[in-house]
Design a protein around this motif. Structure first.
Motif, short mmCIF file in Angstrom:
data_model
loop_
_atom_site.label_atom_id
_atom_site.label_comp_id
_atom_site.label_asym_id
_atom_site.label_seq_id
_atom_site.Cartn_x
_atom_site.Cartn_y
_atom_site.Cartn_z
N TYR A 99 8.69 3.47 -0.85
CA TYR A 99 7.48 2.97 -1.76
C TYR A 99 7.29 1.76 -1.14
O TYR A 99 7.75 1.44 0.27
CB TYR A 99 8.65 2.80 -2.97
CG TYR A 99 9.49 1.38 -2.77
CD1 TYR A 99 9.49 -0.15 -3.30
CD2 TYR A 99 10.80 2.00 -2.81
CE1 TYR A 99 10.32 -0.98 -3.20
CE2 TYR A 99 11.81 0.68 -2.64
CZ TYR A 99 11.36 -0.22 -3.06
OH TYR A 99 12.42 -0.78 -2.57
N GLY A 100 5.64 1.60 -1.60
CA GLY A 100 5.40 0.33 -1.27
C GLY A 100 4.91 -0.63 -2.37
O GLY A 100 4.40 -0.39 -3.20
N ASN A 101 4.62 -2.16 -2.28
CA ASN A 101 4.53 -2.90 -1.05
C ASN A 101 5.19 -3.96 -1.00
O ASN A 101 5.66 -4.82 -0.45
CB ASN A 101 3.07 -3.55 -1.32
CG ASN A 101 2.28 -2.71 -0.05
OD1 ASN A 101 2.69 -1.36 0.50
ND2 ASN A 101 1.20 -3.22 0.04
N TYR A 102 6.65 -4.12 -2.32
CA TYR A 102 7.21 -4.93 -2.56
C TYR A 102 8.04 -5.03 -3.72
O TYR A 102 8.51 -3.22 -3.50
CB TYR A 102 6.33 -6.09 -3.49
CG TYR A 102 5.83 -5.61 -5.16
CD1 TYR A 102 6.90 -6.09 -5.85
CD2 TYR A 102 4.76 -5.25 -5.07
CE1 TYR A 102 5.93 -5.26 -7.23
CE2 TYR A 102 3.89 -4.57 -5.75
CZ TYR A 102 5.27 -4.67 -7.99
OH TYR A 102 4.61 -4.56 -8.58
N LYS A 138 0.93 0.60 3.29
CA LYS A 138 1.42 -0.60 4.82
C LYS A 138 3.06 -1.02 4.63
O LYS A 138 3.00 -1.65 5.56
CB LYS A 138 0.01 -1.64 5.11
CG LYS A 138 -1.41 -0.84 4.69
CD LYS A 138 -1.68 -0.75 6.24
CE LYS A 138 -2.51 -0.25 6.34
NZ LYS A 138 -2.70 -0.03 7.59
N SER A 139 3.27 -1.34 3.77
CA SER A 139 4.73 -1.80 3.51
C SER A 139 4.77 -3.42 3.91
O SER A 139 5.15 -4.34 4.61
CB SER A 139 5.99 -0.85 4.35
OG SER A 139 5.84 -0.06 4.18
N ALA A 140 3.69 -4.04 2.95
CA ALA A 140 3.19 -5.64 3.26
C ALA A 140 2.58 -6.58 2.19
O ALA A 140 1.91 -5.01 1.22
CB ALA A 140 1.87 -6.11 4.00
N SER A 141 2.99 -7.37 1.66
CA SER A 141 2.66 -7.72 0.71
C SER A 141 2.89 -9.57 0.17
O SER A 141 3.95 -9.91 1.16
CB SER A 141 3.58 -7.17 -0.94
OG SER A 141 4.40 -7.84 -0.77
#
Length: 184
Positions: A99-102, A138-141
């Motif tokens: 899952y993403g992003n946090y 993107k798996s970023a936050s």
């Protein structure tokens, strides 16, 4: 021409649910309906068999997190130009860990204290950076993104939740992330 708008209004999490809702709405328009309100007033929708829904060929009908969620009030000092535009949070596959992003957490009530502030530059523009944080693949936050042109502070993740800004799980767990639009 209202098919997609009616489907999105359903707030269904999948295309099938959105389509079923839309089908019922247009059937009601075609057949008409009459109801009595709680205060005794009769409301009537006359049947209109001429309304024919046209399902768009290339439109996503399922609602998404960003389109249906009520954005929280940004956690910013009064007088600071802030808004809240949520980072993506959704499953990317059948794997529960994908899952993403946090991470949805409850800091510090869950026993995880906030000890650090992680400050980065985005190495890109505001809109491009925002789109990365709103793309679950993107798996970023970060908790906050600051626009260079006017200082707008955009909150993306509530500070109680764990953003993925540092590339280090322990540091992420104990920090608030701030991204500045720009280049080093």
């Amino acid at each position: 021409q209202w098919y997609a708008a009616v489907a999105r209004y359903s707030q269904a999490p999948d295309a099938k649910g959105a389509q079923l809702f839309t089908q019922r709405v247009f059937q009601t328009i075609n057949r008409g309906s009459s109801r009595v309100t709680a205060d005794g007033q009769r409301v009537t929708l006359a049947a209109d068999r001429s309304v024919t829904p046209v399902k768009p060929a290339k439109m996503k009908l399922a609602a998404t997190f960003a389109s249906t969620a009520v954005a929280p009030v940004p956690e910013c000092p009064s007088g600071l130009n802030c808004d809240f535009r949520p980072a993506a949070f959704q499953k990317n596959s059948a794997d529960p860990a994908d899952y993403g992003n946090y991470d949805v957490t409850n800091r510090p009530a869950d026993g995880v204290d906030i000890r650090y502030i992680v400050i980065h530059d985005t190495e890109g523009g505001y809109e491009g950076s925002l789109s990365v944080f709103q793309n679950p693949a993107k798996s970023a936050s970060a908790h906050y993104l600051i626009r260079a042109s006017d200082g707008l502070v955009t909150q993306l993740v509530p500070t109680k939740d764990t953003a993925w800004q540092a590339g280090n799980k322990t540091l992420n767990m104990h920090s608030v992330g701030i991204e500045h639009e720009g280049f080093a």
